[in-house]
Scaffold this motif. Sequence first.
Motif, PDB file in Angstrom:
ATOM      1  N   ASN A 106       7.017   2.297   2.887  1.00 57.66           N
ATOM      2  CA  ASN A 106       6.926   3.218   1.755  1.00 57.66           C
ATOM      3  C   ASN A 106       7.513   4.575   2.126  1.00 57.66           C
ATOM      4  O   ASN A 106       7.146   5.604   1.576  1.00 57.66           O
TER       5      ASN A 106
ATOM      6  N   GLU B 203       0.851  -1.187   0.000  1.00 61.63           N
ATOM      7  CA  GLU B 203       0.000   0.000   0.000  1.00 61.63           C
ATOM      8  C   GLU B 203       0.895   1.249   0.000  1.00 61.63           C
ATOM      9  O   GLU B 203       1.848   1.362   0.768  1.00 61.63           O
ATOM     10  N   GLY B 204       0.590   2.177  -0.890  1.00 64.41           N
ATOM     11  CA  GLY B 204       1.379   3.404  -0.979  1.00 64.41           C
ATOM     12  C   GLY B 204       2.714   3.213  -1.660  1.00 64.41           C
ATOM     13  O   GLY B 204       3.649   3.983  -1.430  1.00 64.41           O
TER      14      GLY B 204
END
Length: 427
Positions: free
Chosen positions: A327, A267-268
């Motif tokens: 991230n 995610e991201g």
Amino acid sequence: MKKSASILYVDLSVKSVSTETLSADIYRKYPGGSALGMYLLFKEMGSKTGVDPLSPENPLIFSVSPLTGIPISGQSRMNVTAKSPLTGTAGDSQVGGYIPAHIKGNGYDAIVIKGKSDTPAYLFIDKETVEIKDASPMWGMVTGDAEDFLIKDLGTDKIESSIIGPAGENQVLFSSIMHQRSRANGRNGLGAVMGSKNFKALVVKKQPPARPEDQQGMKTLTLDVKERMGANESIVDLSLNGSAGCLMPLADEGFLASYNWNSGVLEGADKISGDTMRETVLVGRETCFGCAIRCKRVVDIPGKAEPKYGGPEYETLATFGSYCGSNNLADVCQANQLCNMYGLDTISCGATIAWAMDCYEKGILTKEDTDGLELSFGNSSVYAELVPKIARREKGIGALLSLGSKRAAQLIGKGAEELVVTSKGQE
């Protein structure tokens, strides 16, 4: 193409230097680079397959190709070959930059380092003048400081060098050999082989580049090369985003190795992409000898990463980013700099930390084992403390992870081996 190859032999044990000419038929069969390096490795080792990779009997070979030094984009490469302490098999690793062209400019196709110096040493080559010099004052220095020392010690900045950091000196099994502080012979732990020889640096005097025999043919080959590359979408992206340009395509396909390969999705992920790097922290693009692509990243993040140590490639963004469930671009750039300073392969280092995080998440490792560090997926703030621990092989988690994930897993057991992702013991 040359009809024969010039091989420089250096025996650190007895401080001897000699040159041999490789016959034309052998050079045609093994024309430089990986092929020549592997030929020389097996020639030196013969049937001694049981040689300890960290013993004086393991030769360390630097080799270039017949075309090295001719200005063709992507062509400036140097191969380093030895028996790998990480895999136990024949290992090699490539680097770009400028040292390949200047090894060729000095008249050598390969340099074979044998034995072990009784004190720290470095090698200085200025054509036929080859000196084994004292490296004691820079033993323990990170790569950037060692490079500065060499310039002062030799009284000139007209040099190129390949240097090990503290990780190589401490024989971390995935230590690298660094050139220009940001280019790495990273794979197979060949920095550890260099460290086992008390060999801190290979240094060559800058020389005029090689000239192609067919000058007109060379001009024809490179005619309008910039325009042709500019019309190639893949090359344009490589120039703008470096190898980091492939991160988002992999993420979009669900094949971005994440959470120690437990997932293909982070995610991201766009926060650590080539586009994001270019739009936020990128301050320059460097190149290698004769290359018009200029794909090498240079980042600047105050308190995290300095431009002189370059910037992360795709592999580093993946191993210290998605592998570890992070991230955070600033933390990844900091990890990249620390690896370049201490001389660690970012692939094995990041992937080994990802394995340790997986073990921590599953209760195989605890805070008692990690020197109190919270090795949870996504906690990339630990890099600042953990990477130097690994390079110094500090007692505790540093010493454990300096072995690489496969050996560390074998040491602790408890199901840790099931979480290892390696090939022949290399992440």
